[in-house]
Design an enzyme around this catalytic site. Structure first.
Site, mmCIF file in Angstrom:
data_model
loop_
_atom_site.group_PDB
_atom_site.id
_atom_site.type_symbol
_atom_site.label_atom_id
_atom_site.label_comp_id
_atom_site.label_asym_id
_atom_site.label_seq_id
_atom_site.Cartn_x
_atom_site.Cartn_y
_atom_site.Cartn_z
ATOM 1 N N GLU A 22 0.843 -1.202 0.000
ATOM 2 C CA GLU A 22 0.000 0.000 0.000
ATOM 3 C C GLU A 22 0.874 1.245 0.000
ATOM 4 O O GLU A 22 2.002 1.233 0.481
ATOM 5 C CB GLU A 22 -0.946 0.003 1.204
ATOM 6 C CG GLU A 22 -0.366 0.546 2.473
ATOM 7 C CD GLU A 22 -1.355 0.596 3.650
ATOM 8 O OE1 GLU A 22 -2.524 0.970 3.454
ATOM 9 O OE2 GLU A 22 -0.933 0.260 4.765
ATOM 10 N N GLU B 43 6.850 4.514 11.384
ATOM 11 C CA GLU B 43 7.261 3.712 10.234
ATOM 12 C C GLU B 43 8.500 4.301 9.546
ATOM 13 O O GLU B 43 9.401 3.570 9.132
ATOM 14 C CB GLU B 43 6.108 3.583 9.234
ATOM 15 C CG GLU B 43 4.949 2.751 9.782
ATOM 16 C CD GLU B 43 3.839 2.537 8.777
ATOM 17 O OE1 GLU B 43 3.136 1.530 8.885
ATOM 18 O OE2 GLU B 43 3.660 3.391 7.877
ATOM 19 N N HIS C 197 2.623 4.564 0.939
ATOM 20 C CA HIS C 197 3.093 5.154 2.192
ATOM 21 C C HIS C 197 3.667 6.548 1.930
ATOM 22 O O HIS C 197 4.723 6.900 2.458
ATOM 23 C CB HIS C 197 4.154 4.259 2.837
ATOM 24 C CG HIS C 197 3.578 3.138 3.648
ATOM 25 N ND1 HIS C 197 3.090 1.986 3.066
ATOM 26 C CD2 HIS C 197 3.378 2.979 4.995
ATOM 27 C CE1 HIS C 197 2.624 1.174 4.012
ATOM 28 N NE2 HIS C 197 2.792 1.749 5.180
ATOM 29 N N ASP D 147 5.058 -2.062 5.150
ATOM 30 C CA ASP D 147 4.481 -2.918 6.192
ATOM 31 C C ASP D 147 5.071 -4.322 6.180
ATOM 32 O O ASP D 147 5.317 -4.925 7.238
ATOM 33 C CB ASP D 147 2.955 -3.011 6.020
ATOM 34 C CG ASP D 147 2.267 -1.685 6.307
ATOM 35 O OD1 ASP D 147 2.945 -0.736 6.735
ATOM 36 O OD2 ASP D 147 1.044 -1.607 6.085
ATOM 37 N N HIS E 39 0.333 -4.406 9.522
ATOM 38 C CA HIS E 39 -0.642 -3.578 8.784
ATOM 39 C C HIS E 39 -1.911 -3.486 9.636
ATOM 40 O O HIS E 39 -2.593 -4.491 9.872
ATOM 41 C CB HIS E 39 -0.933 -4.236 7.429
ATOM 42 C CG HIS E 39 -1.990 -3.574 6.603
ATOM 43 N ND1 HIS E 39 -1.908 -2.261 6.185
ATOM 44 C CD2 HIS E 39 -3.167 -4.047 6.098
ATOM 45 C CE1 HIS E 39 -2.982 -1.960 5.459
ATOM 46 N NE2 HIS E 39 -3.762 -3.023 5.400
ATOM 47 N N GLU F 215 -5.004 -2.695 9.490
ATOM 48 C CA GLU F 215 -6.326 -3.191 9.100
ATOM 49 C C GLU F 215 -6.429 -4.711 9.088
ATOM 50 O O GLU F 215 -7.527 -5.266 9.002
ATOM 51 C CB GLU F 215 -6.690 -2.637 7.711
ATOM 52 C CG GLU F 215 -6.931 -1.145 7.679
ATOM 53 C CD GLU F 215 -5.661 -0.319 7.420
ATOM 54 O OE1 GLU F 215 -4.551 -0.809 7.718
ATOM 55 O OE2 GLU F 215 -5.793 0.801 6.928
ATOM 56 N N HIS G 134 0.223 5.919 10.090
ATOM 57 C CA HIS G 134 0.471 5.456 8.721
ATOM 58 C C HIS G 134 1.357 6.453 7.976
ATOM 59 O O HIS G 134 0.971 7.583 7.739
ATOM 60 C CB HIS G 134 -0.855 5.285 7.969
ATOM 61 C CG HIS G 134 -0.654 4.882 6.545
ATOM 62 N ND1 HIS G 134 -0.306 3.603 6.163
ATOM 63 C CD2 HIS G 134 -0.732 5.601 5.401
ATOM 64 C CE1 HIS G 134 -0.177 3.561 4.859
ATOM 65 N NE2 HIS G 134 -0.434 4.743 4.358
#
Lengths: 264, 264, 264, 264, 264, 264
Positions: D33, D180, D35, D44, D119, D121, D175
């Protein structure tokens, strides 16, 4: 090659048929389940297939390969799924089978699909599969139409009186009884052994189902009513009544062009 | 009633068969798909069913109702699913169909299950369904065993040389070709029209698949190689080779008792 | 950031790539399964990933994260799923995984999707997932196209003769054999221990599958043929042949614009 | 061959590991995804994989191939699934993927399974898959145990204060933020471009979700908070805190034998 | 706290109930569907819930939260799923809902489960869900038993004659008719508006289903027969007949201990 | 008939409501799960239903039948699924339930759908079901919109300070605690027995989940924090805060016409 069974047609003949308006396929559905000691396991598939062929002949339709396996036999309409000889599908498998096959026929260009059911317990699951397939086609712009029917629902009162002179107790307990046995005596006499019919009163069933099934609740014969009164003549009466009424209903529903109808 | 087809047996005869050690059911699987202008749509189901019956006769097994619908035809082995006449199942439906039917047979007491495949594209999905059904039975303590085979994998080198004197190009392009046509000429000659065979070189296929399918990639005939050289005599050679080798393999795998074997 | 692996790109660079005509993603698929005592469990994922990268480099595509888990190993092509080290997916999981990931790429705007398979048993399940994803996109008006291929199907006759001077026995028994070992010696020499290769004749496998699996049927090494003759030089020959042929096929299929192609 | 990554082990070394009591596999899960413009799509998966490796090193476990694809990005924790670069799985695919892979590891003999999530979700869907896999194993008599954790839940208060001196606003909006980015600066500095960080206030998100997603609701950067304050030093603090706490928790939960633990 | 509705019990009282032999839960199932202009959408759920409570009171059972959503309304028994006010589940959702909830009750220790159905179309799908749940429990060694019933199947001939003096045309067309309206007049009079009843002859339905549904086939009222003759007194007759017969059947099936039965 | 509960409306009144612009349905979702010795199993369904009704009253929406069964209780937010009184759905069932019901409402013509969640563990699965339903409607051209919210996320800081004067430890451990108990004391005082509240410190939970669940990890009371401080007055504060904030959010999101809003 000429046949009402599409499995016997070559691809070009089949494509030619499909190019005509009102192209119709009839899918017979049955089961593989015990039908007592006097009839074979394939009764439901054989009868729905035979009736489909007769109707197809009359209205100019094609017959698809029969669904030889059906939903679980239930004690109150088939003696129960625990009985040896009964080989069944789960609900979701049957739903998806109907959905896939009907969708496939619609994609090839059939304008009308008929599912002609010959196993009591199948109905609701075929309903769901057919509903999904037609809804998907309709959502994509198709004007396809489908019909779902069980053949015994087309036996009229007059025929009923003639075939069951001592009274009719309902289609649910006709499993292995006079209806199916008479039709088999007409259509597949070599597969019926009337001397093995076990005579007993109609099964007295509870108005509910229990889980797990109780083998002691249904007659040991596997039939829910006696086939003692079955004859090929009754089979002919039933067959004519059903074929005529089904054909009439389909012609009316689909507005089939006259050129497709053949003499009865 | 006596038959190798279980749909023709009554429940008591069937139960009696099941009570013997080594009870074995063979499930033939095919497809409803175009096989060119010279053969009917039902070729795969007819051939797997016929071979199953011959083997069952020899080893004392029963034959279950054929799976008349199969996985999608793929261009590289069947011409493609877009061709009219091809009525297919999705992968999950086929997997669950195999799982349900095999599980049902195992629950009834069969000790050995054979799936005899007649449609190239079915194999991996039957594998999954069979794997699930047998695993579940085994986990529950059963010692049931199953076998999955495609009949053409039993044609030996010698037969191959005889049937394909100009060289053999692989089973994948035998769709509608010499193998299937020869067998049909032997077993269902009235359903083959040799004068409608379209002669062309074997399809030259890419070593990969493309999506969506491109109708122009495969021969217009719907066949992947020409059936020109097909004869009933070759059909007999093929049939004998397959029947013998399949029966031998099953007898060896299952250690079938001698009393079940009949003279060839 | 510049890389053929999309996981290494930032979102803006990725979006920029997608905005070009002919945007192509290659999804390598492998498995986590035993490959004998001389090679690691990740061979299939490593090789499909490496080949995908080389091809992507050549044709201007991106490489998606590899599918590290594959369909169950089957005895006749991988030694069997019962072997320790083999961590597998069921058919439906793999089908949905492919469908989801491919659909997701198509929704983001990729015009071309390639699945480059490195595990024999995966093929049919990827086929189904890809067929569903592309059909859904096509039904919604997309002109996206996809290709499915196993890399070994691109080894030409000449290379085959050079790599297998004593004869080639089929890709199915190349599990852990000369093909995979030579490629690993070229690409990941530190992960191969040639002195642990167990030399044995090619596995003689039945032309059918049995359930449950019988560990005694396949070689104790876990390999279906010996890797004894593997060398990095053969790996180079194989790699060049595959990369060249795959790239050529994709350029031809997709009509990729010249500006995307780099010098070989 | 020696590695904490099981894909790098040969089958014999792997089997040897499995034969020890307390055999443990850590499955890192991530996503593909966006970032933001300063970090790659694979963040992730990279971070959960790196942390899994460090923990495995410390407690003597193996690391399975990372789940590189995750559940749909949600606007309130990942910017949203509509963003280019985000390639996601549906809920049922992720559930079945976890179930299949964990079941496969348990069948091979692992006594302990850890899913280390990277991750946000993914959590609930992994929970369901893990619950199903462990329940099935337990029902079959296994005493296997599993643990599910997201790595950021192991950052202690002290570290939090140090890393976020101006206050911490919750893991959901981390996020593409300081957590991160700092970890990436430590572990993959060549994949971070700090000069492309877009500085903005933390996203002010509604306490609910809307469907369909509204791209205007989340920052154009794709990040939910600014990574401006990220440094490799903070990455080190975070990494040490997480590795230590995760390892401690697992040693305590699993009662791992001392002989498996290596010096930190 | 004391109640027959388990949602009103605290966990300790509930656990205490479960510890008694013969612990029984009744799950009422209904639908959210139009019932004409004179009755509310929730009729099916209200009636099955009320009857479940009365029976539970009598036999010492608990009542679970009602299933307020049911299978698609079908034209021949409910007017059709296309009618506004009809909010339905697909077959597979309903099957899994039943399976999950019943399995959950069995795991908690209930020895007897009753599903009391109030929506005609639900029956076969509940059958499948219940069959799966009980089979799984039984396979795991449980001696749990379950019963599935639709409440109207317990109306005896005498009551039928009294309630339908002009003749009874079948339960399928009782949708929105005298049965349901009389029961609602008894149990929820404030939710019935008799002056809005539309008087019309019983719907004359085809003996088959068509797809897509044809709104013109069923009465514009949404009811399949007129509720004109409905009265609270008839409702009382029906209610007493059903409650008594259901309670009697369950006591007999389950051999409930006398101490659980309360005075009627 | 006039009611905010759609199950109480007749079909014509319902259809009339649907014909207005901005037609909105609120679906409350809860669970059947233990809530300690002082509160009933139905707390989650009762509270989400009550709040939905109050909000519906204020904004002119309808309330759908509550989802009385929810996803498995998890130890860290509900005490765990192993506790007696907890009757749960699997993830896929809940996802499909939401998808089916929401799709059904959208097909009938609702323009706005709200899912108001009252069970912590449900959120992600409702998210998936809602995402699927809205995506399908949107793909078919609908401009329907939906919102998903958990009611406690609308408690503002000020209310939080007032209700939890000694500090707030997070919504996850509010299971059976002051929030739910205060609301129940306000709305269903007859179903709360404060003298049965067990006073204990907030549960100290691990920051991860273990499988299988360990009953010893969560308080024997089944509650994750003590309800000792709960009062009806706090319930009123919470209720007012939530109702007001939810209504405000929905009016803003949906741009509801003024004519639909009633005085607060």
């Amino acid at each position: 090659m000429s046949s009402v069974f599409l499995e016997d047609l070559d691809a070009e003949t089949y494509a030619e048929y499909l190019s005509h308006p009102g192209s119709t396929v009839i899918i017979p559905t049955g089961a593989t389940e015990q039908h007592g000691p006097h009839m074979p396991l394939g009764v439901d598939a054989m009868l729905s297939s035979d009736i489909a062929a007769a109707v197809a002949q009359q209205i100019g339709a094609l017959v698809a390969p029969v669904f030889a396996y059906g939903y679980k036999s239930q004690p109150r309409s088939g003696g129960g799924n625990h009985r040896v000889g009964t080989t069944s599908l789960s609900a979701t498998t049957l739903i998806h089978l109907v959905d896939d096959v009907v969708s496939s026929f619609l994609e090839q260009g059939f304008q009308r699909v008929v599912v002609l059911n010959g196993h009591f317990e199948n109905y609701q699951f075929i309903y769901e599969g057919l509903d999904k397939a037609v809804k998907q086609a309709t959502d994509a712009g198709s004007d396809a139409r489908a019909v779902l029917m069980s053949y015994w629902d087309f036996v009229d009162e007059e025929t009923l009186d003639a075939v069951f002179p001592e009274g009719f107790f309902g289609w649910d307990i006709e499993h292995g009884g006079v209806l199916e046995t008479s039709l088999m005596l007409l259509l597949h006499p070599e597969k019926v052994e009337m001397d093995r019919v076990i005579d007993h009163s109609p099964a007295e069933l509870t108005p509910y189902d229990i889980f797990p099934e109780d083998p002691a609740r249904t007659p040991a014969s596997g039939c829910l009513s006696s086939a003692q009164g079955a004859t090929a003549a009754k089979g002919q009466q039933l067959f004519d009544a059903v074929r005529g009424a089904v054909a009439k209903a389909l012609i009316s529903e689909f507005g089939l062009p006259d050129s497709k109808r053949k003499a009865d």
